[in-house]
Design a protein around this motif. Sequence first.
Motif, PDB file in Angstrom:
ATOM      1  N   ARG A 208       0.837  -1.209   0.000  1.00 16.07           N
ATOM      2  CA  ARG A 208       0.000   0.000   0.000  1.00 16.07           C
ATOM      3  C   ARG A 208       0.872   1.260   0.000  1.00 16.07           C
ATOM      4  O   ARG A 208       0.566   2.237  -0.693  1.00 16.07           O
ATOM      5  CB  ARG A 208      -0.909   0.000   1.220  1.00 16.07           C
ATOM      6  CG  ARG A 208      -1.736   1.271   1.390  1.00 16.07           C
ATOM      7  CD  ARG A 208      -2.714   1.148   2.544  1.00 16.07           C
ATOM      8  NE  ARG A 208      -3.338   2.421   2.850  1.00 16.07           N
ATOM      9  CZ  ARG A 208      -4.362   2.937   2.165  1.00 16.07           C
ATOM     10  NH1 ARG A 208      -4.854   2.272   1.128  1.00 16.07           N
ATOM     11  NH2 ARG A 208      -4.882   4.095   2.502  1.00 16.07           N
ATOM     12  N   ARG A 211       2.094   1.811  -3.519  1.00 17.83           N
ATOM     13  CA  ARG A 211       1.046   2.356  -4.388  1.00 17.83           C
ATOM     14  C   ARG A 211       0.802   3.836  -4.109  1.00 17.83           C
ATOM     15  O   ARG A 211       0.614   4.632  -5.036  1.00 17.83           O
ATOM     16  CB  ARG A 211      -0.252   1.570  -4.198  1.00 17.83           C
ATOM     17  CG  ARG A 211      -0.217   0.155  -4.762  1.00 17.83           C
ATOM     18  CD  ARG A 211      -1.629  -0.385  -4.924  1.00 17.83           C
ATOM     19  NE  ARG A 211      -2.348  -0.373  -3.650  1.00 17.83           N
ATOM     20  CZ  ARG A 211      -2.392  -1.400  -2.809  1.00 17.83           C
ATOM     21  NH1 ARG A 211      -1.741  -2.526  -3.108  1.00 17.83           N
ATOM     22  NH2 ARG A 211      -3.066  -1.324  -1.690  1.00 17.83           N
ATOM     23  N   LEU A 212       0.815   4.204  -2.829  1.00 13.81           N
ATOM     24  CA  LEU A 212       0.606   5.613  -2.488  1.00 13.81           C
ATOM     25  C   LEU A 212       1.763   6.477  -2.984  1.00 13.81           C
ATOM     26  O   LEU A 212       1.543   7.627  -3.394  1.00 13.81           O
ATOM     27  CB  LEU A 212       0.449   5.766  -0.974  1.00 13.81           C
ATOM     28  CG  LEU A 212      -0.849   5.211  -0.377  1.00 13.81           C
ATOM     29  CD1 LEU A 212      -0.820   5.288   1.134  1.00 13.81           C
ATOM     30  CD2 LEU A 212      -2.060   5.976  -0.925  1.00 13.81           C
ATOM     31  N   GLN A 213       2.966   5.945  -2.964  1.00 16.63           N
ATOM     32  CA  GLN A 213       4.090   6.694  -3.520  1.00 16.63           C
ATOM     33  C   GLN A 213       3.931   6.908  -5.019  1.00 16.63           C
ATOM     34  O   GLN A 213       4.257   7.980  -5.543  1.00 16.63           O
ATOM     35  CB  GLN A 213       5.397   5.962  -3.223  1.00 16.63           C
ATOM     36  CG  GLN A 213       5.883   6.105  -1.794  1.00 16.63           C
ATOM     37  CD  GLN A 213       7.230   5.458  -1.586  1.00 16.63           C
ATOM     38  OE1 GLN A 213       7.497   4.377  -2.107  1.00 16.63           O
ATOM     39  NE2 GLN A 213       8.087   6.106  -0.824  1.00 16.63           N
ATOM     40  N   HIS A 214       3.436   5.895  -5.725  1.00 16.16           N
ATOM     41  CA  HIS A 214       3.180   6.054  -7.158  1.00 16.16           C
ATOM     42  C   HIS A 214       2.091   7.101  -7.408  1.00 16.16           C
ATOM     43  O   HIS A 214       2.192   7.908  -8.341  1.00 16.16           O
ATOM     44  CB  HIS A 214       2.769   4.710  -7.763  1.00 16.16           C
ATOM     45  CG  HIS A 214       3.881   3.702  -7.773  1.00 16.16           C
ATOM     46  ND1 HIS A 214       3.674   2.366  -8.040  1.00 16.16           N
ATOM     47  CD2 HIS A 214       5.215   3.835  -7.552  1.00 16.16           C
ATOM     48  CE1 HIS A 214       4.830   1.724  -7.971  1.00 16.16           C
ATOM     49  NE2 HIS A 214       5.780   2.596  -7.681  1.00 16.16           N
ATOM     50  N   GLN A 215       1.054   7.089  -6.566  1.00 15.61           N
ATOM     51  CA  GLN A 215       0.013   8.109  -6.704  1.00 15.61           C
ATOM     52  C   GLN A 215       0.567   9.497  -6.411  1.00 15.61           C
ATOM     53  O   GLN A 215       0.205  10.471  -7.076  1.00 15.61           O
ATOM     54  CB  GLN A 215      -1.145   7.789  -5.757  1.00 15.61           C
ATOM     55  CG  GLN A 215      -1.893   6.513  -6.088  1.00 15.61           C
ATOM     56  CD  GLN A 215      -3.025   6.236  -5.120  1.00 15.61           C
ATOM     57  OE1 GLN A 215      -3.428   7.110  -4.339  1.00 15.61           O
ATOM     58  NE2 GLN A 215      -3.546   5.012  -5.143  1.00 15.61           N
ATOM     59  N   LEU A 216       1.447   9.590  -5.416  1.00 11.17           N
ATOM     60  CA  LEU A 216       2.013  10.890  -5.087  1.00 11.17           C
ATOM     61  C   LEU A 216       2.857  11.441  -6.231  1.00 11.17           C
ATOM     62  O   LEU A 216       2.864  12.651  -6.480  1.00 11.17           O
ATOM     63  CB  LEU A 216       2.876  10.756  -3.821  1.00 11.17           C
ATOM     64  CG  LEU A 216       3.507  12.038  -3.275  1.00 11.17           C
ATOM     65  CD1 LEU A 216       2.419  12.975  -2.777  1.00 11.17           C
ATOM     66  CD2 LEU A 216       4.485  11.728  -2.157  1.00 11.17           C
ATOM     67  N   ARG A 218       2.269  11.167  -9.295  1.00 12.31           N
ATOM     68  CA  ARG A 218       1.405  11.620 -10.402  1.00 12.31           C
ATOM     69  C   ARG A 218       0.543  12.818 -10.021  1.00 12.31           C
ATOM     70  O   ARG A 218      -0.294  13.238 -10.830  1.00 12.31           O
ATOM     71  CB  ARG A 218       0.508  10.468 -10.858  1.00 12.31           C
ATOM     72  CG  ARG A 218       1.258   9.299 -11.463  1.00 12.31           C
ATOM     73  CD  ARG A 218       0.308   8.329 -12.144  1.00 12.31           C
ATOM     74  NE  ARG A 218      -0.591   7.701 -11.190  1.00 12.31           N
ATOM     75  CZ  ARG A 218      -0.357   6.540 -10.590  1.00 12.31           C
ATOM     76  NH1 ARG A 218       0.786   5.888 -10.833  1.00 12.31           N
ATOM     77  NH2 ARG A 218      -1.222   6.009  -9.749  1.00 12.31           N
ATOM     78  N   THR A 219       0.696  13.325  -8.806  1.00 11.49           N
ATOM     79  CA  THR A 219      -0.102  14.478  -8.381  1.00 11.49           C
ATOM     80  C   THR A 219       0.646  15.774  -8.635  1.00 11.49           C
ATOM     81  O   THR A 219       1.869  15.796  -8.797  1.00 11.49           O
ATOM     82  CB  THR A 219      -0.452  14.364  -6.888  1.00 11.49           C
ATOM     83  OG1 THR A 219       0.759  14.277  -6.129  1.00 11.49           O
ATOM     84  CG2 THR A 219      -1.301  13.140  -6.629  1.00 11.49           C
ATOM     85  N   ARG A 225      -5.616  16.783  -4.106  1.00 10.77           N
ATOM     86  CA  ARG A 225      -5.377  15.338  -4.223  1.00 10.77           C
ATOM     87  C   ARG A 225      -4.020  14.964  -3.638  1.00 10.77           C
ATOM     88  O   ARG A 225      -3.878  13.932  -2.981  1.00 10.77           O
ATOM     89  CB  ARG A 225      -5.440  14.926  -5.702  1.00 10.77           C
ATOM     90  CG  ARG A 225      -5.274  13.424  -5.928  1.00 10.77           C
ATOM     91  CD  ARG A 225      -5.639  13.070  -7.357  1.00 10.77           C
ATOM     92  NE  ARG A 225      -5.402  11.646  -7.616  1.00 10.77           N
ATOM     93  CZ  ARG A 225      -4.312  11.177  -8.203  1.00 10.77           C
ATOM     94  NH1 ARG A 225      -3.367  12.024  -8.599  1.00 10.77           N
ATOM     95  NH2 ARG A 225      -4.155   9.885  -8.416  1.00 10.77           N
ATOM     96  N   ARG A 226      -3.041  15.803  -3.836  1.00 14.33           N
ATOM     97  CA  ARG A 226      -1.725  15.541  -3.267  1.00 14.33           C
ATOM     98  C   ARG A 226      -1.779  15.582  -1.738  1.00 14.33           C
ATOM     99  O   ARG A 226      -1.145  14.770  -1.058  1.00 14.33           O
ATOM    100  CB  ARG A 226      -0.719  16.560  -3.792  1.00 14.33           C
ATOM    101  CG  ARG A 226       0.714  16.258  -3.372  1.00 14.33           C
ATOM    102  CD  ARG A 226       1.672  17.306  -3.907  1.00 14.33           C
ATOM    103  NE  ARG A 226       3.060  16.994  -3.576  1.00 14.33           N
ATOM    104  CZ  ARG A 226       3.853  16.231  -4.306  1.00 14.33           C
ATOM    105  NH1 ARG A 226       3.395  15.706  -5.434  1.00 14.33           N
ATOM    106  NH2 ARG A 226       5.095  15.995  -3.937  1.00 14.33           N
ATOM    107  N   VAL A 229      -3.215  12.291  -0.486  1.00 16.20           N
ATOM    108  CA  VAL A 229      -2.257  11.182  -0.575  1.00 16.20           C
ATOM    109  C   VAL A 229      -1.198  11.305   0.507  1.00 16.20           C
ATOM    110  O   VAL A 229      -0.805  10.311   1.137  1.00 16.20           O
ATOM    111  CB  VAL A 229      -1.619  11.144  -1.976  1.00 16.20           C
ATOM    112  CG1 VAL A 229      -0.535  10.083  -2.042  1.00 16.20           C
ATOM    113  CG2 VAL A 229      -2.678  10.878  -3.036  1.00 16.20           C
TER     114      VAL A 229
END
Length: 410
Positions: A208, A211-216, A218-219, A225-226, A229
Amino acid sequence: MLSGRRYRIEFTPAQAEFAEQIGGICRSVWNTGLEQRREYRRRGAFIGYAEQCRQLADAKRDFGWLSDAPSHVLQQTLKDLDQAVTTHGAWKIRWRSHRRWSPSFRFPDAKQIVVQQIGRRWGRVKLPKLGWVRFRWSRPLGGVVRSATITRDGRNWFVSFLVEDGKSTPEAHPGPAVGIDRGVVVAATTSDGTFHDRPFITGGERQRYRRLQHQLARTRKGSNRRKRVVAKLGALMRRVRSRRADFNAQLAATVTVRYGTVVLEDLTTRNMTATAKGTIERPGSRVTQKSGLNRAILDKGWYGLELAVNNAARHTGSKVIKVPAAYTSQTCSACRVVDAASRESQARFACTSCGHVEHADVNAAKNIKAAGQAVSGRGDLAIRRSVKRQPPRPRARQHAAPAARGIPVL
C-alpha cells in the motif's frame, strides 16, 4: 525525576483553529529570531535571549497578531532557539517550514496549567487562552505537572505533560554487563546470544505504501489530491513509528532491569544515513546500495533504541557505556585476532586464527561487551588499545640522582 506523559487531546473546531494559529505565530517567531541571530553573526555581533525577548515585547505594539498567542509560549520559543543555537550554532539550525513542520508549542508556567480527571477514560486540562480541553486519560499522571506541550501529528493533536514523579535514580544496579549489537537484519543482538527483532511494517502495508508513492508522483504540487495522498502516507507511517517506538521501549526496559551495565556502539546515525553523492545510473550502482542501507538502518531505529535505553536506565540505575564501533565485527571474541576475512557472511563468523565459529552478531555483541568492561575498568578507548594504569614518570625525574637525606649544609 522528570518524566513525560503523552495523551491524545480532543480539540473543538474553534480550539483546533486557534492552536494552528498559535503554532504559526511560534513558527514565525522562531524563523525571525534565527535570521536575526544570523545577521548579527554576519556583522560580528551577538544577540541573546534576553534582548530578543525585549524586542519581542516592542514588536507586539506594531504587530497585533503577535498578541494572539500567550506570552509565555513565545518566550519559550525564543528560549528553545537560544538553547539550539548554543548547542549547534546559528548556521546549523533549520528554518521551520510551513509545509514540513507540524505545529508545536509549550506552556512552561505550571501555575497556569490545571489538570483534572473527569472520568475513567477522560480528563481535561486548562491552558492559557485555550480554556478547558478534553483528552484521553490513557494512563495516570503520576506526579506534579511542570509544563505542557501541544503538538499535532497528522490529523490528531496531543498534549505532553512534563511531570515530577518524586522518584530518584538508584545509586547502582547489581546486575552483570551486556553488550548490544545493532544490525540491519536483526534489530538488536545481546552478548548472551538473544536476538531481538520484530516486523514494523506488514507485507500489505508495504504494498500500500508503494502504491501511495506512485500516486504521489502523479499528483500536482499544491493540489488537494496531493494533500490527501500525503495524509494517507502519514497515517500509514505513523503506525510503523508507533510499533518501532514500542519495540525499543520494551527492549530497553527488559535490558536495563536485567543488567547493570549496558554497552552500545558509539554510532552517529545521521552521518551513517547521509545521502550518497552521485547519480543513479543503474540498479547495481553504489548509490543504490547506499540508499538501501540507509533505509535498513532507519527502519530498525538504531538511535531510538539508544534513547530508550538511556531513558530506562534512569529508573533502574543501570550504567550505559558507548564504545567505538571499529573492528567489533572483525574481531574474534575468543582469541581477539582481527581479520576481515573471518566475517564470512552477514550471519557467520569463522575465525581464521583459532577456528572459532559463531553467529556474527553475537560475536560482535561480545566484543562490544568486552570493550565496555575495559572502558569502565581501565579507561580504554577501543579494542586492543589500553591505557596504562599509572602514568609514566617524567623523563627528567627518572634520570635524576637521588636526593641526599638529612640536614642540608649551608
